[in-house]
Motif scaffolding. Structure first.
Motif, PDB file in Angstrom:
ATOM      1  N   GLN A  24      -3.153  -3.487  15.316  1.00 24.73           N
ATOM      2  CA  GLN A  24      -2.868  -2.099  14.957  1.00 24.73           C
ATOM      3  C   GLN A  24      -4.117  -1.354  14.486  1.00 24.73           C
ATOM      4  O   GLN A  24      -4.315  -0.203  14.850  1.00 24.73           O
ATOM      5  CB  GLN A  24      -1.790  -2.065  13.869  1.00 24.73           C
ATOM      6  N   SER A  54       0.887  -1.164   0.000  1.00 25.93           N
ATOM      7  CA  SER A  54       0.000   0.000   0.000  1.00 25.93           C
ATOM      8  C   SER A  54       0.925   1.214   0.000  1.00 25.93           C
ATOM      9  O   SER A  54       2.127   1.070  -0.016  1.00 25.93           O
ATOM     10  CB  SER A  54      -0.863  -0.015   1.257  1.00 25.93           C
ATOM     11  N   ASP A  99       3.643   0.558   6.817  1.00 29.26           N
ATOM     12  CA  ASP A  99       4.006  -0.797   7.215  1.00 29.26           C
ATOM     13  C   ASP A  99       4.487  -1.705   6.082  1.00 29.26           C
ATOM     14  O   ASP A  99       5.507  -2.379   6.222  1.00 29.26           O
ATOM     15  CB  ASP A  99       2.805  -1.461   7.903  1.00 29.26           C
TER      16      ASP A  99
HETATM   17  P1  ATP Z   1       0.177  -0.142   5.532  1.00 26.88           P
HETATM   18  O1  ATP Z   1       0.862   0.898   6.320  1.00 26.88           O
HETATM   19  O2  ATP Z   1       1.115  -1.135   4.906  1.00 26.88           O
HETATM   20  O3  ATP Z   1      -0.840   0.416   4.590  1.00 26.88           O
HETATM   21  P2  ATP Z   1      -1.808  -0.444   7.534  1.00 26.88           P
HETATM   22  O4  ATP Z   1      -1.379  -0.466   8.929  1.00 26.88           O
HETATM   23  O5  ATP Z   1      -2.383   0.799   6.966  1.00 26.88           O
HETATM   24  O6  ATP Z   1      -0.640  -0.995   6.598  1.00 26.88           O
HETATM   25  P3  ATP Z   1      -4.042  -1.861   6.513  1.00 26.88           P
HETATM   26  O7  ATP Z   1      -4.435  -0.664   5.742  1.00 26.88           O
HETATM   27  O8  ATP Z   1      -5.016  -2.554   7.359  1.00 26.88           O
HETATM   28  O9  ATP Z   1      -2.830  -1.626   7.460  1.00 26.88           O
HETATM   29  O10 ATP Z   1      -3.420  -2.902   5.519  1.00 26.88           O
HETATM   30  C1  ATP Z   1      -2.887  -4.128   5.952  1.00 26.88           C
HETATM   31  C2  ATP Z   1      -2.032  -4.690   4.828  1.00 26.88           C
HETATM   32  O11 ATP Z   1      -2.826  -4.948   3.671  1.00 26.88           O
HETATM   33  C3  ATP Z   1      -0.985  -3.700   4.354  1.00 26.88           C
HETATM   34  O12 ATP Z   1       0.171  -3.722   5.141  1.00 26.88           O
HETATM   35  C4  ATP Z   1      -0.736  -4.170   2.956  1.00 26.88           C
HETATM   36  O13 ATP Z   1       0.125  -5.285   2.943  1.00 26.88           O
HETATM   37  C5  ATP Z   1      -2.114  -4.610   2.502  1.00 26.88           C
HETATM   38  N1  ATP Z   1      -2.792  -3.486   1.809  1.00 26.88           N
HETATM   39  C6  ATP Z   1      -3.671  -2.602   2.322  1.00 26.88           C
HETATM   40  N2  ATP Z   1      -4.080  -1.728   1.377  1.00 26.88           N
HETATM   41  C7  ATP Z   1      -3.432  -2.048   0.240  1.00 26.88           C
HETATM   42  C8  ATP Z   1      -3.396  -1.524  -1.094  1.00 26.88           C
HETATM   43  N3  ATP Z   1      -4.123  -0.475  -1.444  1.00 26.88           N
HETATM   44  N4  ATP Z   1      -2.600  -2.124  -1.997  1.00 26.88           N
HETATM   45  C9  ATP Z   1      -1.851  -3.199  -1.656  1.00 26.88           C
HETATM   46  N5  ATP Z   1      -1.839  -3.725  -0.430  1.00 26.88           N
HETATM   47  C10 ATP Z   1      -2.612  -3.179   0.520  1.00 26.88           C
END
Ligand code: ATP
Ligand code: MG
Length: 399
Positions: free
Chosen positions: A300, A193, A197
């Motif tokens: 989280q 994303s 993370d």
């Molecule tokens: P991150 O900081 O990596 O976005 P986060 O704490 O915001 O993580 P979430 O948004 O719940 O957590 O997402 C959990 C995981 O799902 C992410 O770490 C990523 O691996 C995956 N993920 C979430 N959104 C996307 C996206 N738009 N594209 C690809 N992977 C995603």
């Protein structure tokens, strides 16, 4: 001339002496590990006009030329996984008199009040003991500089390593990044994303020797291009550790729209996430990736309770690796700052998973509930649609 007198005649060569991690080197893996480390080193420095890469026993030595910038080289090596430590060093014949002369020359340009000599014999065949070498070289240094010997906290340490066919001299030992050479641990597909993370999760798996294919989902036409641009920047940054990357950009907006029209609010985020996994799995299979990686960390956010993680996971038949699962946000943030991804990740954007969600998200979902709400969706079609619409981008480093 035999090979030893040949070595005697050679003037000292400047370069980088590299020590690699021992753990993976035991037994049958040694050759495989080393070959990959060598290939990665050559790739990381391919634009720097270095000389040849040599393989003195248990080490690597990359020759530097006149124009090779130590500052740039040092940065590059700090990102080659598998390096335990490295040093800007001289390689020369294992002859004490020649060593003493070179050291005298080198230290006369430096200012220091105290020093120590740290000699190490990799093979015990050398006639003098390490202690005798320390004393002999130490006396010569003292004679020309007048500095005192301090074994515990010296201003300058003079490192000497003696091998049967060559010796190395250096004055500063730098920590390498550790880990295992990228390419020794298989291929993974990381859901990247634009957040803090997932880039850290990808980094940690690369450090374990894996090649990582990146997959990003974006919500166009409902969001602007920011998340895509950020993710491209993040993938570019991470490519410095694996030298070549493929990033898949998957348009997810229309799929989300269909979810919104058929699934009640509280469970939507889980349905999105499960669809992402299904699409990522298809991409992984095409890429020969053996597992998926996410940046999930337990507790989280609401979608990261153990119940929800379990429900999300069932959508994938591939193993899901979550290298951050037991880390807290501060630890992850610190690592993101070290890697340099933090500043990119905090640029505001609209994460597609936060779109079309109610205030309250279900935290303790069961498999039954999510399967029930997914029933009106044609999951196979949506998965195929996402996969078919994905486009990929090739990134390489250097260049
Ligand atoms: P991150 O900081 O990596 O976005 P986060 O704490 O915001 O993580 P979430 O948004 O719940 O957590 O997402 C959990 C995981 O799902 C992410 O770490 C990523 O691996 C995956 N993920 C979430 N959104 C996307 C996206 N738009 N594209 C690809 N992977 C995603
Ligand atoms: Mg996120």
């Amino acid at each position: 001339m035999n090979s030893r007198s040949n070595a005697m005649a050679r003037p000292p060569v400047k370069g980088v002496l590299i020590h690699y991690h021992e753990i993976a080197l035991k037994g049958k893996n040694r050759g495989f590990f080393l070959k990959q480390l060598e290939a990665n080193l050559l790739q990381a420095t391919s634009d720097l006009d270095c000389g040849s890469l040599r393989r003195p026993a248990g080490r690597l030595f990359l020759e530097m030329r006149e124009g090779t910038s130590w500052e740039v080289l040092r940065q590059r090596l700090s990102r080659v996984f598998g390096i335990a430590n490295f040093a800007h060093a001289f390689m020369m014949a294992p002859n004490l008199e020649l060593l003493a002369k070179l050291i005298e020359e080198e230290v006369s340009d430096r200012s220091f009040r105290s020093f120590r000599v740290a000699a190490r014999r990799a093979f015990k065949t050398f006639p003098q003991t390490s202690q005798q070498i320390n004393e002999m070289i130490g006396a010569r240094v003292q004679r020309i500089c007048g500095a005192s010997v301090d074994l515990t906290n010296p201003d300058l340490t003079i490192y000497i390593e003696l091998l049967p066919a060559e010796a190395f001299v250096y004055f500063e030992k730098l920590l390498g990044p550790g880990g295992l050479p990228v390419g020794t641990g298989g291929t993974l597909a990381c859901l990247l994303s634009g957040g803090i993370d997932s880039p850290v999760a990808a980094y940690r798996m690369m450090k374990r020797g894996c090649r990582v294919v990146f997959v990003h989902f974006y919500s166009q036409p409902f969001a602007d291009r920011t998340s895509q641009e950020k993710t491209i920047e993040l993938a570019r940054l991470l490519t410095r550790y694996q030298f070549a990357s493929r990033l898949y950009l998957v348009p997810f907006g229309e799929i989300q729209q269909e979810v919104v029209s058929r699934v009640t609010g509280r469970l939507r985020v889980l349905v999105y996430r499960r669809l992402m996994l299904r699409i990522a799995e298809q991409i992984a299979q095409k890429e020969g990736a053996q597992a998926l990686v996410t940046g999930e960390s337990l507790g989280q956010v609401s979608s990261q309770t153990i119940e929800n993680i379990a429900v999300i996971e069932q959508a994938s038949t591939l193993p899901i690796l979550r290298p951050l699962i037991g880390m807290d946000k501060d630890e992850i943030t610190q690592q993101a700052q070290q890697i340099g991804s933090y500043d990119i990740s905090v640029i505001p954007d609209q994460d597609c998973c936060s779109m079309f969600l109610p205030r309250q998200v279900a935290t303790h979902t069961t498999h039954h509930e999510v399967e029930f709400v997914e029933r009106p969706l044609d999951l196979d079609r949506l998965t195929a649609q996402g996969h078919a619409a994905a486009h990929s981008l090739e990134l390489s480093f250097p260049g």
